[in-house]
Design a protein around this motif. Structure first.
Motif, PDB file in Angstrom:
ATOM      1  N   PRO A   1       0.806  -1.235   0.000  1.00 29.95           N
ATOM      2  CA  PRO A   1       0.000   0.000   0.000  1.00 29.95           C
ATOM      3  C   PRO A   1       0.833   1.277   0.000  1.00 29.95           C
ATOM      4  O   PRO A   1       0.418   2.287  -0.594  1.00 29.95           O
ATOM      5  CB  PRO A   1      -0.839  -0.120   1.277  1.00 29.95           C
ATOM      6  CG  PRO A   1      -0.123  -1.115   2.129  1.00 29.95           C
ATOM      7  CD  PRO A   1       0.537  -2.061   1.180  1.00 29.95           C
TER       8      PRO A   1
ATOM      9  N   GLU B   1       1.356   7.655  -6.737  1.00 28.75           N
ATOM     10  CA  GLU B   1       0.473   8.774  -7.036  1.00 28.75           C
ATOM     11  C   GLU B   1       1.088  10.123  -6.638  1.00 28.75           C
ATOM     12  O   GLU B   1       0.575  11.167  -7.002  1.00 28.75           O
ATOM     13  CB  GLU B   1      -0.855   8.596  -6.291  1.00 28.75           C
ATOM     14  CG  GLU B   1      -1.611   7.341  -6.685  1.00 28.75           C
ATOM     15  CD  GLU B   1      -2.903   7.193  -5.901  1.00 28.75           C
ATOM     16  OE1 GLU B   1      -3.230   8.114  -5.118  1.00 28.75           O
ATOM     17  OE2 GLU B   1      -3.591   6.155  -6.058  1.00 28.75           O
TER      18      GLU B   1
ATOM     19  N   LYS C   1      -6.829   7.558   1.762  1.00 27.95           N
ATOM     20  CA  LYS C   1      -7.836   7.301   0.728  1.00 27.95           C
ATOM     21  C   LYS C   1      -7.862   5.823   0.324  1.00 27.95           C
ATOM     22  O   LYS C   1      -8.918   5.279   0.008  1.00 27.95           O
ATOM     23  CB  LYS C   1      -7.578   8.184  -0.494  1.00 27.95           C
ATOM     24  CG  LYS C   1      -7.810   9.667  -0.247  1.00 27.95           C
ATOM     25  CD  LYS C   1      -7.451  10.494  -1.466  1.00 27.95           C
ATOM     26  CE  LYS C   1      -7.623  11.986  -1.185  1.00 27.95           C
ATOM     27  NZ  LYS C   1      -7.203  12.820  -2.342  1.00 27.95           N
ATOM     28  N   LYS C   2      -6.716   5.172   0.337  1.00 29.34           N
ATOM     29  CA  LYS C   2      -6.621   3.789  -0.094  1.00 29.34           C
ATOM     30  C   LYS C   2      -6.997   2.792   0.996  1.00 29.34           C
ATOM     31  O   LYS C   2      -7.396   1.660   0.706  1.00 29.34           O
ATOM     32  CB  LYS C   2      -5.198   3.482  -0.579  1.00 29.34           C
ATOM     33  CG  LYS C   2      -4.850   4.147  -1.889  1.00 29.34           C
ATOM     34  CD  LYS C   2      -3.521   3.697  -2.412  1.00 29.34           C
ATOM     35  CE  LYS C   2      -3.280   4.279  -3.794  1.00 29.34           C
ATOM     36  NZ  LYS C   2      -4.262   3.799  -4.786  1.00 29.34           N
TER      37      LYS C   2
ATOM     38  N   ALA D   1      -2.754  10.135   0.613  1.00 30.16           N
ATOM     39  CA  ALA D   1      -3.042   9.079  -0.363  1.00 30.16           C
ATOM     40  C   ALA D   1      -3.287   7.743   0.340  1.00 30.16           C
ATOM     41  O   ALA D   1      -4.147   6.955  -0.074  1.00 30.16           O
ATOM     42  CB  ALA D   1      -1.872   8.950  -1.346  1.00 30.16           C
TER      43      ALA D   1
ATOM     44  N   GLU E   1       2.082   1.694  -3.563  1.00 28.19           N
ATOM     45  CA  GLU E   1       0.941   2.058  -4.403  1.00 28.19           C
ATOM     46  C   GLU E   1       0.584   3.532  -4.236  1.00 28.19           C
ATOM     47  O   GLU E   1       0.347   4.260  -5.211  1.00 28.19           O
ATOM     48  CB  GLU E   1      -0.250   1.174  -4.040  1.00 28.19           C
ATOM     49  CG  GLU E   1      -1.405   1.252  -5.005  1.00 28.19           C
ATOM     50  CD  GLU E   1      -2.521   0.287  -4.627  1.00 28.19           C
ATOM     51  OE1 GLU E   1      -3.653   0.503  -5.102  1.00 28.19           O
ATOM     52  OE2 GLU E   1      -2.258  -0.663  -3.864  1.00 28.19           O
ATOM     53  N   ALA E   2       0.554   4.000  -2.968  1.00 24.34           N
ATOM     54  CA  ALA E   2       0.264   5.413  -2.712  1.00 24.34           C
ATOM     55  C   ALA E   2       1.391   6.306  -3.217  1.00 24.34           C
ATOM     56  O   ALA E   2       1.154   7.407  -3.741  1.00 24.34           O
ATOM     57  CB  ALA E   2       0.039   5.632  -1.222  1.00 24.34           C
TER      58      ALA E   2
END
Length: 281
Positions: free
Chosen positions: A5, A12, A54-55, A51, A8-9
């Protein structure tokens, strides 16, 4: 396999050439996520935290570990990054709930298996001395699983406050005795010769407090001794055992090693291990 995670964040927030600096490890305690941010990514740390919120809908707070655990209270520096502005939460583990304040007390979910392992070794009727109890996780789980009596000691007043709450929260008031004080003094005085099992889950103090741990045992008992050692995984346990065996014999007791394991890596080539030692006074 799902992508990490944090990575992944980070995709962005940061350009591709900076992604190699991302530290992928993290802890989630209750609804608080603790991350580490390297110097190369510090400028974007707040956007990274947003971010992550949000995930991960189960995360309500993101903080950055700014310094390692240190001092007598084993506290680490934390910087708020996103979400609710708090460091207190409720962490669930093996059917127990623990109130934790990450800024004021020591807690790590990385000892989860170790807490369960030790609790499963305890038998009903034993008296246990937890010398470095923190918010009471080892003590509460032992009381819940084994029905054993636990003297749960810590020097940090904030940890003791939360330990009282955790004892009530988990309905083990008749079994866990919360004590605010110095465990070495307690082991050498009011608990001398009164316990069957001792937990020493504070590596930086365990060796220094071995005399009190041994003194608290009534005849023969078990000490769960935690310490850190540099070296390869296959040599750390033997190095620790040689040192502990000599110390226990110097203190006038006999001992034998019942078992040992590497608990976790706490730094480059620095490993935390536990020795389960039977001691006869």
């Amino acid at each position: 396999m799902p992508e990490n995670p944090i990575l992944e964040a980070a995709k962005e927030v940061f350009p591709e050439e900076l992604l190699r600096y991302v530290i992928k490890s993290f802890d989630v305690v209750g609804d608080i996520m603790v991350i580490k941010v390297p110097p190369q990514l510090m400028e974007g740390r707040f956007r990274l935290a947003e971010a992550l919120l949000k995930k991960l809908p189960y995360v309500k707070v993101v903080v950055r570990q700014a310094s390692p655990h240190e001092g007598d209270y084993r506290l680490r520096g934390l910087e708020w990054l996103a979400g609710e502005r708090r460091t207190e939460t409720v962490h669930k583990e093996y059917g127990c709930r623990y109130k934790v304040d990450l800024a004021k007390t020591f807690f790590t979910p990385r000892l989860s298996y170790e807490r369960l392992r030790v609790a499963k070794l305890v038998r009903e009727g034993e008296v246990v001395f937890n010398m470095f109890a923190g918010v009471g996780c080892f003590s509460v789980l032992i009381a819940k699983l084994a029905g054993a009596e636990v003297y749960s000691v810590d020097v940090n007043p904030e940890a003791v406050r939360l330990m009282y709450e955790n004892v009530k929260l988990n309905k083990v008031e008749g079994l866990v005795h919360v004590v605010h004080g110095d465990s070495r003094s307690i082991g050498l005085s009011c608990l001398e010769g009164k316990v069957d099992r001792v937990l020493m889950p504070l590596p930086l103090k365990s060796y220094e407090f071995l005399d009190a741990a041994i003194a608290s045992l009534r005849g023969r008992g078990v000490i769960h001794y935690y310490d850190v050692e540099r070296g390869r995984r296959d040599e750390v346990v033997s190095k620790l055992w040689r040192r502990v065996e000599v110390k226990i014999e110097e203190l006038g007791a006999r001992c034998r090693l019942l078992g040992a394991r590497i608990v976790r890596e706490v730094g480059p080539r620095l490993l935390q291990a536990v020795l389960d030692v039977e001691v006869s006074r």
